[in-house]
Design a protein around this motif. Sequence first.
Motif, mmCIF file in Angstrom:
data_model
loop_
_atom_site.group_PDB
_atom_site.id
_atom_site.type_symbol
_atom_site.label_atom_id
_atom_site.label_comp_id
_atom_site.label_asym_id
_atom_site.label_seq_id
_atom_site.Cartn_x
_atom_site.Cartn_y
_atom_site.Cartn_z
ATOM 1 N N LEU A 1 0.838 -1.210 0.000
ATOM 2 C CA LEU A 1 0.000 0.000 0.000
ATOM 3 C C LEU A 1 0.869 1.254 0.000
ATOM 4 O O LEU A 1 0.450 2.316 -0.445
ATOM 5 N N ALA B 1 -8.790 -6.063 1.502
ATOM 6 C CA ALA B 1 -10.025 -5.558 2.109
ATOM 7 C C ALA B 1 -10.781 -6.699 2.771
ATOM 8 O O ALA B 1 -11.319 -6.553 3.873
ATOM 9 N N THR C 1 -9.235 -7.518 6.133
ATOM 10 C CA THR C 1 -9.608 -6.602 7.223
ATOM 11 C C THR C 1 -11.038 -6.849 7.706
ATOM 12 O O THR C 1 -11.358 -6.554 8.849
ATOM 13 N N GLY D 1 -3.462 3.871 9.511
ATOM 14 C CA GLY D 1 -3.026 2.551 9.963
ATOM 15 C C GLY D 1 -1.551 2.497 10.335
ATOM 16 O O GLY D 1 -1.206 2.093 11.455
ATOM 17 N N ASN E 1 0.075 1.772 14.133
ATOM 18 C CA ASN E 1 1.008 0.690 14.432
ATOM 19 C C ASN E 1 2.333 1.224 14.972
ATOM 20 O O ASN E 1 2.968 0.585 15.813
ATOM 21 N N ILE F 1 -4.798 -3.512 10.912
ATOM 22 C CA ILE F 1 -4.734 -2.078 11.204
ATOM 23 C C ILE F 1 -3.858 -1.357 10.183
ATOM 24 O O ILE F 1 -4.179 -0.260 9.739
ATOM 25 N N GLN F 2 -2.777 -2.007 9.790
ATOM 26 C CA GLN F 2 -1.911 -1.415 8.767
ATOM 27 C C GLN F 2 -2.720 -1.143 7.493
ATOM 28 O O GLN F 2 -2.475 -0.164 6.799
ATOM 29 N N ALA F 3 -3.674 -2.010 7.222
ATOM 30 C CA ALA F 3 -4.435 -1.932 5.974
ATOM 31 C C ALA F 3 -5.817 -1.309 6.162
ATOM 32 O O ALA F 3 -6.627 -1.314 5.240
ATOM 33 N N VAL F 4 -6.073 -0.765 7.329
ATOM 34 C CA VAL F 4 -7.438 -0.341 7.661
ATOM 35 C C VAL F 4 -7.982 0.741 6.733
ATOM 36 O O VAL F 4 -9.181 0.776 6.452
ATOM 37 N N ASP F 5 -7.096 1.591 6.218
ATOM 38 C CA ASP F 5 -7.565 2.718 5.416
ATOM 39 C C ASP F 5 -8.109 2.305 4.058
ATOM 40 O O ASP F 5 -8.889 3.023 3.461
ATOM 41 N N GLY F 6 -7.690 1.133 3.596
ATOM 42 C CA GLY F 6 -8.217 0.640 2.334
ATOM 43 C C GLY F 6 -9.155 -0.534 2.538
ATOM 44 O O GLY F 6 -9.470 -1.254 1.613
ATOM 45 N N GLY F 7 -9.577 -0.734 3.793
ATOM 46 C CA GLY F 7 -10.391 -1.913 4.097
ATOM 47 C C GLY F 7 -11.658 -1.575 4.850
ATOM 48 O O GLY F 7 -12.176 -0.469 4.732
ATOM 49 N N ASP F 8 -12.111 -2.555 5.624
ATOM 50 C CA ASP F 8 -13.375 -2.426 6.339
ATOM 51 C C ASP F 8 -13.097 -1.914 7.760
ATOM 52 O O ASP F 8 -12.875 -2.684 8.691
ATOM 53 N N VAL G 1 -12.657 -3.813 11.534
ATOM 54 C CA VAL G 1 -11.410 -3.722 12.289
ATOM 55 C C VAL G 1 -11.695 -3.162 13.684
ATOM 56 O O VAL G 1 -11.195 -3.676 14.690
ATOM 57 N N VAL H 1 -6.886 3.396 19.326
ATOM 58 C CA VAL H 1 -7.261 2.992 17.972
ATOM 59 C C VAL H 1 -8.765 3.167 17.771
ATOM 60 O O VAL H 1 -9.200 3.707 16.743
ATOM 61 N N VAL I 1 -9.616 6.859 17.349
ATOM 62 C CA VAL I 1 -9.211 7.374 16.038
ATOM 63 C C VAL I 1 -10.135 6.854 14.935
ATOM 64 O O VAL I 1 -10.603 7.633 14.092
ATOM 65 N N LEU I 2 -10.420 5.564 14.967
ATOM 66 C CA LEU I 2 -11.274 4.994 13.919
ATOM 67 C C LEU I 2 -12.686 5.563 14.000
ATOM 68 O O LEU I 2 -13.325 5.820 12.969
ATOM 69 N N ARG J 1 -13.590 8.568 15.158
ATOM 70 C CA ARG J 1 -13.611 9.941 14.674
ATOM 71 C C ARG J 1 -13.603 9.963 13.147
ATOM 72 O O ARG J 1 -14.280 10.748 12.511
ATOM 73 N N ARG J 2 -12.825 9.026 12.577
ATOM 74 C CA ARG J 2 -12.732 8.943 11.113
ATOM 75 C C ARG J 2 -14.031 8.474 10.475
ATOM 76 O O ARG J 2 -14.394 8.909 9.392
ATOM 77 N N VAL K 1 -12.351 11.106 5.325
ATOM 78 C CA VAL K 1 -11.430 11.943 4.565
ATOM 79 C C VAL K 1 -12.127 12.463 3.299
ATOM 80 O O VAL K 1 -12.808 11.696 2.612
#
Lengths: 196, 196
Positions: A12, A80, A83, A153, A157, B100-107, B111, B175, B178-179, B181-182, B187
Amino acid sequence: MALRDAILAALLDGEASGYDLTKAFDSSVANFWMATPQQLYRELDRMAAAGLITARLVEQDRRPNKHLYSLTAAGRAQLAGFTAAAPKPGAIREDLMVAIQAVDGGDADAVAAAVAARLQLSETKLANYQRRRRDLLDGRDEDTFLAEAPRVGPYLNLLRGVSFERENIAWFRRVLTVLDRRAGQPVPGETGAALL
Amino acid sequence: MALRDAILAALLDGEASGYDLTKAFDSSVANFWMATPQQLYRELDRMAAAGLITARLVEQDRRPNKHLYSLTAAGRAQLAGFTAAAPKPGAIREDLMVAIQAVDGGDADAVAAAVAARLQLSETKLANYQRRRRDLLDGRDEDTFLAEAPRVGPYLNLLRGVSFERENIAWFRRVLTVLDRRAGQPVPGETGAALL
DNA sequence: AGCCGCATGTAACTTGTTACATGATTTC
DNA sequence: GAAATCATGTAACAAGTTACATGCGGCT
């Protein structure tokens, strides 16, 4: 197969070679997964065959040629999906803790030396994490970053890495103190037996 | 093969059956190594064959018979050797961190749900560790215990377990915040794309 | 001259995981 | 009457480790 998803997650950040990933997943640097070079090269082949990533050959003059891998749509979808699924428990794989569990019947000096070595490593790792954190923040305060950054993310971490290594350091120091005090003044029963 | 040494270390607490060890090495309880029942039964067989442990058959009326394993002199020697050797680095095996590393492009919701579940588990584990710590201390203060106890290894690992779970809990909460609030205020770029 | 970094692999092996099976007993 | 606990396994598979190999370029 979390390794596969860990690689996808790493990609990513943009395309990378097997060698790049080797460094990123090395135990001295990694903050969300670790893997050996052999695991990575093998898995990259499989992932490319499965269509999760594509390889782009980059020919170099003074260096061996390399393949730069990047995510495909299928790869993003797979990630995706990962996750969205319930994560597996996660295991403790820490030889040092086994050694500490057994320290009273073993070589306490050797264990102390190993702990001291780890203390050094953790201090290095902590410094690296904090530098990476500053790089990510890029002058902004945390709230600003969390509001405007496209990805949180990796930052989350990193926070965990920082607190993990900080706690490691504190614990290693405590262990050293305890083992040291014991070395100077051993337990009565043990001393007696040893002196006979 | 740290599993082998982890089993030997566990048997320092006294004889145990495969089933006993199964519970001790379960991810919900273990504080220095984890293993599945299958791993344990297989390894116990090998260790008995290698003479590191001995099996004592205990016949029971209303329960299946069981083998109680205990350390042999060879087993103790093997464990002492393990403590004397340099421990291997130790790996991160945590699917949740990959997610979590991939959370921004996932579900992100999935998470967050997984993090919330882990938060619960960590709270339970922390309470267990603290209870075990109180049991070990048995009314004494820490300095007294460390001075007179025959073994400090298990106590030291318990300290690490306590701080580990405490930090986990703090991080999980962060975590989730943060999630959350997002989720409320996604974004700009993402929202725009999603609304088309 | 020798080691380190780049960049990739093969082969053999050891660990760890998953699914399933058994069968009595005790608890809900 | 169903589920959980006790207590152990077998079989098949997936993941991870270790040792080794290649060959050029740059650094000391």
